[in-house]
Motif scaffolding. Sequence first.
Motif, PDB file in Angstrom:
ATOM      1  N   VAL A 164       0.848  -1.179   0.000  1.00 16.85           N
ATOM      2  CA  VAL A 164       0.000   0.000   0.000  1.00 16.85           C
ATOM      3  C   VAL A 164       0.885   1.231   0.000  1.00 16.85           C
ATOM      4  CG1 VAL A 164      -1.774   1.270   1.220  1.00 16.85           C
ATOM      5  CG2 VAL A 164      -1.829  -1.225   1.194  1.00 16.85           C
ATOM      6  N   THR A 165       0.693   2.090  -0.926  1.00 16.94           N
ATOM      7  CA  THR A 165       1.485   3.301  -1.045  1.00 16.94           C
ATOM      8  C   THR A 165       0.835   4.419  -0.260  1.00 16.94           C
ATOM      9  OG1 THR A 165       2.126   2.613  -3.253  1.00 16.94           O
ATOM     10  CG2 THR A 165       2.515   4.913  -2.673  1.00 16.94           C
ATOM     11  N   LEU A 166       1.654   5.118   0.527  1.00 12.57           N
ATOM     12  CA  LEU A 166       1.112   6.237   1.277  1.00 12.57           C
ATOM     13  C   LEU A 166       0.641   7.313   0.326  1.00 12.57           C
ATOM     14  CD1 LEU A 166       3.773   6.487   4.131  1.00 12.57           C
ATOM     15  CD2 LEU A 166       1.524   5.420   4.200  1.00 12.57           C
ATOM     16  N   LYS A 167      -0.538   7.839   0.619  1.00 10.21           N
ATOM     17  CA  LYS A 167      -1.156   8.825  -0.273  1.00 10.21           C
ATOM     18  C   LYS A 167      -0.348  10.115  -0.268  1.00 10.21           C
ATOM     19  CE  LYS A 167      -5.620  10.878  -1.344  1.00 10.21           C
ATOM     20  NZ  LYS A 167      -7.025  11.003  -0.929  1.00 10.21           N
ATOM     21  N   GLY A 168      -0.038  10.570  -1.456  1.00 14.23           N
ATOM     22  CA  GLY A 168       0.660  11.831  -1.595  1.00 14.23           C
ATOM     23  C   GLY A 168       2.167  11.711  -1.482  1.00 14.23           C
ATOM     24  N   LYS A 169       2.678  10.524  -1.251  1.00 12.94           N
ATOM     25  CA  LYS A 169       4.115  10.337  -1.115  1.00 12.94           C
ATOM     26  C   LYS A 169       4.752  10.188  -2.482  1.00 12.94           C
ATOM     27  CE  LYS A 169       7.500   7.543   1.379  1.00 12.94           C
ATOM     28  NZ  LYS A 169       7.695   6.402   2.284  1.00 12.94           N
ATOM     29  N   VAL A 170       5.696  11.058  -2.799  1.00 10.85           N
ATOM     30  CA  VAL A 170       6.340  11.061  -4.105  1.00 10.85           C
ATOM     31  C   VAL A 170       7.567  10.162  -4.048  1.00 10.85           C
ATOM     32  CG1 VAL A 170       7.421  12.480  -5.872  1.00 10.85           C
ATOM     33  CG2 VAL A 170       5.509  13.384  -4.541  1.00 10.85           C
ATOM     34  N   ARG A 171       7.617   9.194  -4.909  1.00  6.41           N
ATOM     35  CA  ARG A 171       8.732   8.269  -4.946  1.00  6.41           C
ATOM     36  C   ARG A 171       9.595   8.546  -6.168  1.00  6.41           C
ATOM     37  NH1 ARG A 171       6.945   2.323  -2.793  1.00  6.41           N
ATOM     38  NH2 ARG A 171       6.005   2.989  -0.841  1.00  6.41           N
ATOM     39  N   LYS A 172      10.908   8.471  -5.976  1.00  9.25           N
ATOM     40  CA  LYS A 172      11.849   8.682  -7.057  1.00  9.25           C
ATOM     41  C   LYS A 172      12.646   7.410  -7.263  1.00  9.25           C
ATOM     42  CE  LYS A 172      12.288  13.631  -6.090  1.00  9.25           C
ATOM     43  NZ  LYS A 172      13.222  14.728  -5.780  1.00  9.25           N
ATOM     44  N   GLY A 173      13.420   7.414  -8.349  1.00  2.00           N
ATOM     45  CA  GLY A 173      14.239   6.260  -8.621  1.00  2.00           C
ATOM     46  C   GLY A 173      13.524   5.259  -9.490  1.00  2.00           C
ATOM     47  N   SER A 174      14.250   4.189  -9.807  1.00  2.00           N
ATOM     48  CA  SER A 174      13.701   3.168 -10.677  1.00  2.00           C
ATOM     49  C   SER A 174      14.481   1.880 -10.467  1.00  2.00           C
ATOM     50  CB  SER A 174      13.778   3.609 -12.142  1.00  2.00           C
ATOM     51  OG  SER A 174      13.490   2.535 -13.001  1.00  2.00           O
ATOM     52  N   SER A 175      13.771   0.830 -10.114  1.00  3.65           N
ATOM     53  CA  SER A 175      14.419  -0.471  -9.955  1.00  3.65           C
ATOM     54  C   SER A 175      14.905  -0.998 -11.296  1.00  3.65           C
ATOM     55  CB  SER A 175      13.437  -1.464  -9.326  1.00  3.65           C
ATOM     56  OG  SER A 175      13.034  -1.025  -8.050  1.00  3.65           O
ATOM     57  N   TYR A 176      14.131  -0.749 -12.341  1.00  4.41           N
ATOM     58  CA  TYR A 176      14.523  -1.208 -13.671  1.00  4.41           C
ATOM     59  C   TYR A 176      15.748  -0.440 -14.159  1.00  4.41           C
ATOM     60  CZ  TYR A 176      10.317  -4.033 -14.250  1.00  4.41           C
ATOM     61  OH  TYR A 176       9.357  -4.993 -14.124  1.00  4.41           O
ATOM     62  N   ARG A 177      15.796   0.852 -13.902  1.00  3.18           N
ATOM     63  CA  ARG A 177      16.956   1.637 -14.332  1.00  3.18           C
ATOM     64  C   ARG A 177      18.209   1.199 -13.584  1.00  3.18           C
ATOM     65  NH1 ARG A 177      16.279   8.065 -14.590  1.00  3.18           N
ATOM     66  NH2 ARG A 177      14.524   7.359 -15.874  1.00  3.18           N
ATOM     67  N   ARG A 178      18.044   0.860 -12.317  1.00  2.07           N
ATOM     68  CA  ARG A 178      19.192   0.379 -11.545  1.00  2.07           C
ATOM     69  C   ARG A 178      19.685  -0.960 -12.093  1.00  2.07           C
ATOM     70  NH1 ARG A 178      20.479  -2.321  -6.574  1.00  2.07           N
ATOM     71  NH2 ARG A 178      22.225  -1.262  -5.562  1.00  2.07           N
ATOM     72  N   ALA A 179      18.738  -1.807 -12.514  1.00  3.71           N
ATOM     73  CA  ALA A 179      19.143  -3.083 -13.105  1.00  3.71           C
ATOM     74  C   ALA A 179      19.893  -2.865 -14.412  1.00  3.71           C
ATOM     75  CB  ALA A 179      17.911  -3.953 -13.335  1.00  3.71           C
ATOM     76  N   ILE A 180      19.417  -1.925 -15.223  1.00  2.00           N
ATOM     77  CA  ILE A 180      20.124  -1.614 -16.480  1.00  2.00           C
ATOM     78  C   ILE A 180      21.509  -1.046 -16.176  1.00  2.00           C
ATOM     79  CG2 ILE A 180      20.030  -0.273 -18.598  1.00  2.00           C
ATOM     80  CD1 ILE A 180      17.959  -2.569 -18.307  1.00  2.00           C
ATOM     81  N   ALA A 181      21.597  -0.252 -15.108  1.00  3.07           N
ATOM     82  CA  ALA A 181      22.897   0.297 -14.712  1.00  3.07           C
ATOM     83  C   ALA A 181      23.856  -0.814 -14.321  1.00  3.07           C
ATOM     84  CB  ALA A 181      22.710   1.270 -13.557  1.00  3.07           C
ATOM     85  N   ASN A 182      23.351  -1.864 -13.697  1.00  2.00           N
ATOM     86  CA  ASN A 182      24.214  -3.004 -13.379  1.00  2.00           C
ATOM     87  C   ASN A 182      24.749  -3.651 -14.657  1.00  2.00           C
ATOM     88  OD1 ASN A 182      23.866  -2.731 -10.605  1.00  2.00           O
ATOM     89  ND2 ASN A 182      22.049  -4.035 -10.587  1.00  2.00           N
ATOM     90  N   GLY A 183      23.887  -3.755 -15.667  1.00  2.00           N
ATOM     91  CA  GLY A 183      24.345  -4.305 -16.934  1.00  2.00           C
ATOM     92  C   GLY A 183      25.370  -3.421 -17.609  1.00  2.00           C
ATOM     93  N   ALA A 201      27.383  -1.408 -16.068  1.00  2.00           N
ATOM     94  CA  ALA A 201      28.616  -1.543 -15.281  1.00  2.00           C
ATOM     95  C   ALA A 201      29.396  -2.778 -15.696  1.00  2.00           C
ATOM     96  CB  ALA A 201      28.265  -1.599 -13.798  1.00  2.00           C
ATOM     97  N   GLU A 202      28.697  -3.844 -16.042  1.00  2.00           N
ATOM     98  CA  GLU A 202      29.396  -5.040 -16.532  1.00  2.00           C
ATOM     99  C   GLU A 202      30.136  -4.747 -17.832  1.00  2.00           C
ATOM    100  OE1 GLU A 202      26.650  -8.206 -16.972  1.00  2.00           O
ATOM    101  OE2 GLU A 202      26.297  -8.476 -14.827  1.00  2.00           O
ATOM    102  N   ILE A 203      29.467  -4.043 -18.737  1.00  2.00           N
ATOM    103  CA  ILE A 203      30.102  -3.718 -20.027  1.00  2.00           C
ATOM    104  C   ILE A 203      31.295  -2.794 -19.814  1.00  2.00           C
ATOM    105  CG2 ILE A 203      29.713  -2.627 -22.259  1.00  2.00           C
ATOM    106  CD1 ILE A 203      26.779  -3.468 -22.030  1.00  2.00           C
ATOM    107  N   LEU A 204      31.160  -1.801 -18.914  1.00  4.23           N
ATOM    108  CA  LEU A 204      32.268  -0.880 -18.642  1.00  4.23           C
ATOM    109  C   LEU A 204      33.431  -1.608 -17.976  1.00  4.23           C
ATOM    110  CD1 LEU A 204      30.378   2.314 -17.422  1.00  4.23           C
ATOM    111  CD2 LEU A 204      31.212   1.752 -19.707  1.00  4.23           C
ATOM    112  N   LEU A 263      18.764  -6.169 -21.356  1.00  2.00           N
ATOM    113  CA  LEU A 263      17.371  -6.606 -21.260  1.00  2.00           C
ATOM    114  C   LEU A 263      17.230  -7.742 -20.254  1.00  2.00           C
ATOM    115  CD1 LEU A 263      14.500  -6.269 -22.376  1.00  2.00           C
ATOM    116  CD2 LEU A 263      15.078  -7.883 -24.185  1.00  2.00           C
ATOM    117  N   TRP A 264      18.236  -8.615 -20.194  1.00  2.00           N
ATOM    118  CA  TRP A 264      18.214  -9.702 -19.215  1.00  2.00           C
ATOM    119  C   TRP A 264      18.196  -9.141 -17.797  1.00  2.00           C
ATOM    120  CZ3 TRP A 264      21.551 -11.142 -15.291  1.00  2.00           C
ATOM    121  CH2 TRP A 264      21.341 -12.414 -14.738  1.00  2.00           C
ATOM    122  N   HIS A 265      19.013  -8.106 -17.557  1.00  2.00           N
ATOM    123  CA  HIS A 265      19.015  -7.475 -16.233  1.00  2.00           C
ATOM    124  C   HIS A 265      17.647  -6.861 -15.926  1.00  2.00           C
ATOM    125  CE1 HIS A 265      23.172  -7.727 -14.752  1.00  2.00           C
ATOM    126  NE2 HIS A 265      23.537  -7.707 -16.036  1.00  2.00           N
ATOM    127  N   GLY A 266      17.031  -6.233 -16.914  1.00  6.61           N
ATOM    128  CA  GLY A 266      15.697  -5.681 -16.682  1.00  6.61           C
ATOM    129  C   GLY A 266      14.672  -6.764 -16.385  1.00  6.61           C
TER     130      GLY A 266
END
Length: 745
Positions: free
Chosen positions: A101-120, A122-125, A204-207
Amino acid sequence: MLHELLLALLGFTGDFVLDSSSSARRRSSSADAVGAGDGDVGPAFRLAPDLTFLQPSERSAIERLISLGFYYRELNRFATESRDLSWIQPSVDVSSPHADVTLKGKVRKGSSYRRAIANGIAEILSVYRSAVLQVEQNLLSDPLPILATVTHGLNKFEVLLPPLYELVMEIEQKDIKGGQLLNLLHKRCHCGVPELQSCIQRLLWHGHQVMFNQLTSWMVYGILQDQYHEFFIRRQVDRDVENESSQTDVADKVAQKLAKDTSLTSWHSGFHLSLDMLPEYIHMRVAESILFAGKAIRVLRNPSPGATLQDPSVLKGSHRTQSSTGGSGAPKELPNFSTISAEELLPQAEADKVDAMLKNLKHSSEFHKRLFESAVSSIRTIAANHLWQLVVVRADLNGHLRALKDYFLLAKGDFFQCFLEESRQLMRLPPRQSTAEADLIVPFQLAALKTIGDEDKYFHRVSLRMPLFGMKSSTSQKDLQKPNTSELSSQGKASSELALDGWHSITLEYSVDWPLQLFFTPDVLSKYRKVFQYLIRLKRTQMELEKSWTAVMHQDHVDFSDYCKDRKNSSATQLRRLRTKPFWRVREHMAFLIRNLQFYIQVDVIESQWNVLQAHVQDSHDFTELVTFHQDYLSALISQSFLDIGSVSRILDSIMKLCLQFCWSIEQYETGSNMFEIDHITEEFNKKSNSLYTILRSSRLAGSQRAPFLRQFLMRLNFNSFFETTARGVMNSGRLRPSTASTQL
């Protein structure tokens, strides 16, 4: 110079490689780069202009190499920022079934999918850094280091880093996340460069790892783990309840009752598909199966604390016994268990099986659409089977279906016949808004005492309701105040109109416990009430026609007895008998139509559709299939009873109203005004009945599959061509001709 070049390849500038001012501005605003132009994505690393000892070819080769350093630095920045744990807010307690349950009016930032892509990325780098290190070692080991060594060692990255940089820029500028990010990567996979295709497939696998984690949480535990609203299943946004004053509406009462049980609220309106976050390569049908499976697991893992469920083994034996005897008798009371655990409803072995299916998909190096759809279908089947076991077997669904047929579809005809007889005198009077429901409870309970046995364990769930009848009753009240030359007749007519309009709102309410609310939704019960109101009016009309015949025939026998005793002084009695004979031909015409209509609905429609439904209940072991079959059952009842055709429904209402008016008017046939009124009712009835027959025999209805038994109904009505002859206009008069109408007797 070569060491300066190696440092530049890792994103560090100096005197040899300069970072342009546009790059500095880019870095200062990289956190909010949304809205930047797509064209402003070129590398910002440049060779110092005072390096005059470099040939133009060497300068061109070096600038091409240092652009890789710029791409590396930007990709590394994206990976570092996206993988920063400060982006992720404190996790909620996932042990609770309502932890998502998400608290009403609470603004969330970030992205789990973007973090997963960042892990991928990082592997390439990491592979890129290893290549730069290998180039450095080659240069140190070579007695005569040359630029070609660097170019040869990093040549493959010239086709990898620029497209990855463009991908990252598009993600940041458009704030792409969740399923939209998976869509973007899936589209970028279709390219002609094998190395680049492999890299994007890895991203895409990381996502997909995040998506499979969310699927596991949803389809194994019934928990929506979606902190940043990226999953294609969303919790329904709570809406303010409107029209709270309409507490008397039965549907509102049921909805409020359902709202008390969180699992039921989640089932009916708690979750929905978010098409914006649904990957394009996942079919809508598959997404709906995922939504259903998760909701079913939520129900199975969170049983209602007050649920009373029956022993499956005892129920199966009783079900077989009831089927062998034809199901005519009411089932005996079966032992109940007041408590039940989630382990009983969903064994751990089944949950482990679902988890293993998702883990196999998760650990696969590529996303196989066919395997994914097959696994989702299997998981959905498991959830549907266990939900079927809960609703059909443990909660005795078939018994409740039979109870709804008995009371809402008037299968217990003796009960409703007794109820209508007990309340007949009451329904002759206008209903009072304040006490109408209470007035009907007394005859309702009396009828139950006379006809309902103690073995019927479902009757206590049925309650009589009399909603406000509103505008029609107020209109009739105005008619009561209209002056007329015959005050008594006017009041009687107004009272009859009010009784006709007011008492037709009688309805039933059926109390349903957990988990049957999953099956008997407010919309389903509303359809049952719609059919019930139609059937009870039809039965009331049929009873009034029969009662009027009984009462007047009794009076006719009395008149005939008086005539036989004193033939000289009974001319008035004989005249009255002669005058009433045409009215009884009209009454028989009305009764003939009502009886055939009632037989058609009860036998041709209800019983035939009930047998079809019972066959499906016996054969199916899938909850969703049963829901579909039941919806088809209700739709067939409504369509084959013509309740969804406005013109036919209005004609049937008018015919029943005219029949009741006729029955109540002939009680005062002595006066001339009543004679004129009966003639008018007869004329209107003939018009309506002819219109009904004309519409029903049209090719649009009689030739369609929506009413397979309609031709039999028309044949019974027109067995002697009376209706067909009348519909063609042979009878232009409002009154029935004795020679023609007598053939109907």
